[in-house]
Design an enzyme around this catalytic site. Structure first.
Site, PDB file in Angstrom:
ATOM      1  N   HIS A  72       1.208  -1.088  -0.067  1.00 52.83           N
ATOM      2  CA  HIS A  72      -0.041  -0.382  -0.023  1.00 52.83           C
ATOM      3  C   HIS A  72       1.010   0.789   0.044  1.00 52.83           C
ATOM      4  O   HIS A  72       1.622   1.350   1.009  1.00 52.83           O
ATOM      5  CB  HIS A  72      -0.647  -0.584   0.912  1.00 52.83           C
ATOM      6  N   TYR A 201      -8.877   5.272   8.085  1.00 56.90           N
ATOM      7  CA  TYR A 201      -9.217   5.872   9.743  1.00 56.90           C
ATOM      8  C   TYR A 201     -10.488   7.266   9.165  1.00 56.90           C
ATOM      9  O   TYR A 201     -10.152   7.483   8.607  1.00 56.90           O
ATOM     10  CB  TYR A 201      -8.134   5.745   9.871  1.00 56.90           C
ATOM     11  N   PRO A 293      -4.792  -0.270  19.060  1.00 55.06           N
ATOM     12  CA  PRO A 293      -4.508  -0.275  17.056  1.00 55.06           C
ATOM     13  C   PRO A 293      -4.564   0.547  16.503  1.00 55.06           C
ATOM     14  O   PRO A 293      -3.920   0.378  14.797  1.00 55.06           O
ATOM     15  CB  PRO A 293      -5.066  -1.390  17.438  1.00 55.06           C
ATOM     16  N   LYS A 297       0.599  -0.782  15.157  1.00 58.45           N
ATOM     17  CA  LYS A 297       1.710  -0.970  15.443  1.00 58.45           C
ATOM     18  C   LYS A 297       2.563  -1.704  16.183  1.00 58.45           C
ATOM     19  O   LYS A 297       3.979  -2.095  16.220  1.00 58.45           O
ATOM     20  CB  LYS A 297       2.513   0.774  16.559  1.00 58.45           C
ATOM     21  N   TYR A 385       3.379   5.908  10.502  1.00 61.68           N
ATOM     22  CA  TYR A 385       3.391   5.396   9.911  1.00 61.68           C
ATOM     23  C   TYR A 385       3.724   4.321   9.345  1.00 61.68           C
ATOM     24  O   TYR A 385       3.334   2.595   9.456  1.00 61.68           O
ATOM     25  CB  TYR A 385       2.022   5.624   9.342  1.00 61.68           C
TER      26      TYR A 385
HETATM   27  P1  RFL Z   1       1.168 -11.958  21.624  1.00 60.68           P
HETATM   28  O1  RFL Z   1       0.855 -12.505  20.151  1.00 60.68           O
HETATM   29  O2  RFL Z   1       0.027 -12.209  21.939  1.00 60.68           O
HETATM   30  O3  RFL Z   1       1.233 -13.730  21.905  1.00 60.68           O
HETATM   31  C1  RFL Z   1       2.270 -14.231  22.953  1.00 60.68           C
HETATM   32  C2  RFL Z   1       2.251 -16.160  23.290  1.00 60.68           C
HETATM   33  O4  RFL Z   1       2.628 -16.256  23.946  1.00 60.68           O
HETATM   34  C3  RFL Z   1       1.366 -17.091  24.654  1.00 60.68           C
HETATM   35  N1  RFL Z   1       1.403 -17.309  26.245  1.00 60.68           N
HETATM   36  C4  RFL Z   1       2.114 -17.931  26.686  1.00 60.68           C
HETATM   37  N2  RFL Z   1       3.055 -19.189  26.419  1.00 60.68           N
HETATM   38  C5  RFL Z   1       3.312 -20.179  27.637  1.00 60.68           C
HETATM   39  N3  RFL Z   1       3.316 -19.846  28.649  1.00 60.68           N
HETATM   40  C6  RFL Z   1       2.352 -18.527  28.671  1.00 60.68           C
HETATM   41  N4  RFL Z   1       2.304 -18.409  29.865  1.00 60.68           N
HETATM   42  C7  RFL Z   1       1.492 -18.130  28.609  1.00 60.68           C
HETATM   43  N5  RFL Z   1       1.067 -16.849  27.716  1.00 60.68           N
HETATM   44  C8  RFL Z   1       0.770 -16.250  26.738  1.00 60.68           C
HETATM   45  C9  RFL Z   1      -0.140 -17.106  24.241  1.00 60.68           C
HETATM   46  O5  RFL Z   1      -0.764 -18.034  24.112  1.00 60.68           O
HETATM   47  C10 RFL Z   1       0.890 -15.954  22.438  1.00 60.68           C
HETATM   48  O6  RFL Z   1       0.940 -17.179  21.558  1.00 60.68           O
HETATM   49  O7  RFL Z   1       2.292 -11.458  21.281  1.00 60.68           O
HETATM   50  P2  RFL Z   1       3.958 -11.205  20.468  1.00 60.68           P
HETATM   51  O8  RFL Z   1       4.064 -12.630  19.989  1.00 60.68           O
HETATM   52  O9  RFL Z   1       4.807  -9.814  21.211  1.00 60.68           O
HETATM   53  O10 RFL Z   1       3.111 -10.162  19.716  1.00 60.68           O
HETATM   54  C11 RFL Z   1       2.475  -8.764  19.638  1.00 60.68           C
HETATM   55  C12 RFL Z   1       1.103  -8.392  18.726  1.00 60.68           C
HETATM   56  O11 RFL Z   1       0.786  -9.688  18.641  1.00 60.68           O
HETATM   57  C13 RFL Z   1       0.407  -7.635  18.829  1.00 60.68           C
HETATM   58  O12 RFL Z   1       0.763  -6.270  19.248  1.00 60.68           O
HETATM   59  C14 RFL Z   1      -0.806  -7.833  18.628  1.00 60.68           C
HETATM   60  O13 RFL Z   1      -1.328  -8.783  17.676  1.00 60.68           O
HETATM   61  C15 RFL Z   1      -1.776  -6.367  18.946  1.00 60.68           C
HETATM   62  N6  RFL Z   1      -2.670  -6.606  18.679  1.00 60.68           N
HETATM   63  C16 RFL Z   1      -3.090  -5.597  17.272  1.00 60.68           C
HETATM   64  N7  RFL Z   1      -2.648  -4.860  16.323  1.00 60.68           N
HETATM   65  C17 RFL Z   1      -2.326  -4.649  15.156  1.00 60.68           C
HETATM   66  O14 RFL Z   1      -1.588  -3.667  14.719  1.00 60.68           O
HETATM   67  N8  RFL Z   1      -3.700  -4.643  15.103  1.00 60.68           N
HETATM   68  C18 RFL Z   1      -4.654  -5.043  15.551  1.00 60.68           C
HETATM   69  O15 RFL Z   1      -5.800  -5.208  14.704  1.00 60.68           O
HETATM   70  C19 RFL Z   1      -4.713  -5.955  16.497  1.00 60.68           C
HETATM   71  N9  RFL Z   1      -5.517  -6.474  17.449  1.00 60.68           N
HETATM   72  C20 RFL Z   1      -4.215  -7.037  19.236  1.00 60.68           C
HETATM   73  C21 RFL Z   1      -5.850  -7.262  17.605  1.00 60.68           C
HETATM   74  C22 RFL Z   1      -3.729  -7.521  20.124  1.00 60.68           C
HETATM   75  C23 RFL Z   1      -4.919  -8.601  20.750  1.00 60.68           C
HETATM   76  N10 RFL Z   1      -5.034  -8.924  22.059  1.00 60.68           N
HETATM   77  C24 RFL Z   1      -3.162  -8.992  22.108  1.00 60.68           C
HETATM   78  C25 RFL Z   1      -5.964  -9.721  23.171  1.00 60.68           C
HETATM   79  C26 RFL Z   1      -6.503  -7.949  18.839  1.00 60.68           C
HETATM   80  C27 RFL Z   1      -6.181  -8.303  20.220  1.00 60.68           C
HETATM   81  C28 RFL Z   1      -7.693  -9.435  19.999  1.00 60.68           C
HETATM   82  C1  PHB Z   2      -6.342  -4.793  10.454  1.00 60.07           C
HETATM   83  O1  PHB Z   2      -6.217  -5.107   9.506  1.00 60.07           O
HETATM   84  O2  PHB Z   2      -6.425  -6.031  11.455  1.00 60.07           O
HETATM   85  C2  PHB Z   2      -5.866  -2.751  10.911  1.00 60.07           C
HETATM   86  C3  PHB Z   2      -5.045  -2.316  10.013  1.00 60.07           C
HETATM   87  C4  PHB Z   2      -4.753  -1.073  10.653  1.00 60.07           C
HETATM   88  C5  PHB Z   2      -4.984  -1.061  11.830  1.00 60.07           C
HETATM   89  C6  PHB Z   2      -5.274  -1.825  12.736  1.00 60.07           C
HETATM   90  C7  PHB Z   2      -6.449  -2.519  12.697  1.00 60.07           C
HETATM   91  O3  PHB Z   2      -4.226   0.506  11.893  1.00 60.07           O
END
Ligand code: RFL
Ligand code: PHB
Length: 390
Positions: A72, A201, A293, A297, A385
């Site tokens: 993008h 956005y 989110p 980042k 961004y």
């Molecule tokens: P993760 O992905 O949470 O992975 C951590 C892993 O550790 C495991 N775990 C354990 N394993 C062993 N022993 C334990 N005691 C443990 N406790 C936990 C978990 O099962 C998991 O597999 O962290 P990581 O790797 O640091 O990655 C970070 C990203 O996942 C996170 O920053 C993003 O996904 C945040 N986030 C979003 N970010 C965006 O930029 N856009 C989004 O749309 C977006 N949606 C989200 C999200 C995070 C969410 N969380 C954490 C609830 C939506 C959700 C629901």
């Molecule tokens: C997504 O596609 O899940 C998404 C994209 C941009 C954002 C957050 C989430 O800032």
């Protein structure tokens, strides 16, 4: 069992760290508490910075991303239905972002771990960290009802916000900073073409909305909603109607409606824990920090953390240099705080807060108006961004 680096958590941070260490000849074991199916089904982020893409290339886990990911060149900022484009490529002198879901990144990294036989244990229960302030740390856990012990040189805490790693640091050492936002994001995933070829956005009187995608055939949309909202109150049609209102007539005209494949509400939080290391433990990703989110980042910060950590660990094994490890926390936090600031700022610019009165709304409008009219302001938005340099 013995390894050089015990990695707690098999999310993107832990899985990518393992591959970065593997290509540098450092051994590791990933301990993940959930099943492979569970980890591969989680729907989360969707936008990768080029730094993250580069790390996936560096470890050779970029084949499917190169074929299926969407580059993008820009995104749009909408104000009450009027759309303004931020030309990322132009404003940054060539930088772009890649739309490729976190779910796909995770699947690709798990496949690579299996193909390369880098040890990855799913359903590791009751993980506990020991001897972190000694030269001989170890991790205990249970697998299939059998108690296990993993001896290691270092522990990488990549177990997310609810993991055990951060809480293994003594409370008098750890300082945390937190802001919880008074709303969440209601997300919907559907197999329909996106309403636009780029993300939108939107700041609307009724609240924030985001039009995103996973591919040219799969859309991801969000609307700001109360965090304790009952999903049953949001049948698909109500979500589509609300999106059409908040994204405005131009986006609504391009919107294809369809049944939701997934629907959920995520809370919004800013959180940082300092320092990101203690003794032989090093935190990375959501274990150390959370961003709202807005700006995408979270996943990208997890990637920059593990890049710094892998560099520090490989430096240590290559020539015994400990300075990388000592400096890890400060180096990672410098980038983390800037992404925290951007995500907090972008959230404030685009959401409706309970105390958003007429004056604050005019301030939001004036700021968006300023961005739209100022090249300098757009450069600032764009360089944040696409991701600040490592
Ligand atoms: P993760 O992905 O949470 O992975 C951590 C892993 O550790 C495991 N775990 C354990 N394993 C062993 N022993 C334990 N005691 C443990 N406790 C936990 C978990 O099962 C998991 O597999 O962290 P990581 O790797 O640091 O990655 C970070 C990203 O996942 C996170 O920053 C993003 O996904 C945040 N986030 C979003 N970010 C965006 O930029 N856009 C989004 O749309 C977006 N949606 C989200 C999200 C995070 C969410 N969380 C954490 C609830 C939506 C959700 C629901
Ligand atoms: C997504 O596609 O899940 C998404 C994209 C941009 C954002 C957050 C989430 O800032």
């Amino acid at each position: 069992m013995r390894t050089q680096v015990a990695i707690i958590g098999g999310g993107p941070a832990g899985l990518l760290l393992q591959q970065l260490l593997h290509v540098a000849g450092v051994t590791s074991v990933v301990l993940e508490q959930r099943s492979r199916d569970y980890v591969e089904a989680r729907i989360r982020a969707g936008v990768l910075e080029m730094g993250t893409v580069g790390l996936l290339e560096q470890v050779g886990v970029d084949g499917r991303m190169a074929r299926e990911g969407l580059i993008h060149d820009g995104f749009a900022l909408a104000l009450d239905g009027e759309i303004h484009r931020i030309d990322l490529r132009d404003l940054t002198g060539g930088s772009t972002v890649m739309v490729y879901g976190q779910t796909e990144v995770t699947k690709d990294l798990i496949e690579a771990a299996i193909a390369r036989a880098t040890p990855l244990v799913f359903e590791a229960e009751g993980v506990a960290l020991h001897g972190l302030d000694t030269d001989a740390p170890f991790v205990t856990y249970t697998k299939d009802g059998v108690n296990q012990r993993l001896d290691c040189d270092f522990v990488a805490g990549c177990d997310g916000y609810h993991g055990v790693s951060r809480t293994s640091i003594p409370a008098d050492v750890l300082k945390t900073y937190e802001k919880v936002y008074p709303f969440g994001w209601l997300g919907i995933l559907a197999d329909v073409p996106p309403c636009d070829h780029e993300l939108i956005y939107s700041n609307h009187e009724r609240g924030f909305a985001l039009a995103s995608m996973r591919s040219n055939l799969r859309s991801r949309y969000y609307i700001q909603a109360p965090v304790d909202e009952d999903l049953a109150a949001w049948p698909d049609e109500r979500i589509w109607d609300e999106l059409a209102l908040r994204l405005g007539p131009a986006a609504a005209a391009g919107m294809t409606r369809g049944p939701s494949l997934e629907k959920s509400i995520a809370p919004l939080r800013s959180f940082v824990a300092e320092p990101m290391s203690w003794g032989r433990l090093f935190l990375a990703g959501d274990a150390a920090h959370i961003v709202p989110p807005t700006g995408a980042k979270g996943l990208n910060l997890a990637a920059s953390d593990v890049h710094y950590l892998a560099e520090a660990l490989t430096g240590f094994y290559a020539n015994g240099a400990a300075d990388g490890l000592t400096g890890y926390s400060a180096k990672a936090l410098a980038r983390v705080w800037k992404a925290e600031r951007f995500s907090w700022w972008f959230t404030g610019l685009t959401h409706r807060f309970p105390d958003t009165d007429d004056f604050s709304r005019r301030m939001q409008r004036a700021e968006i108006d300023y961005i739209v009219g100022s090249h300098a302001a757009q450069v600032t938005v764009a360089e944040n961004y696409v991701g600040l340099p490592y």
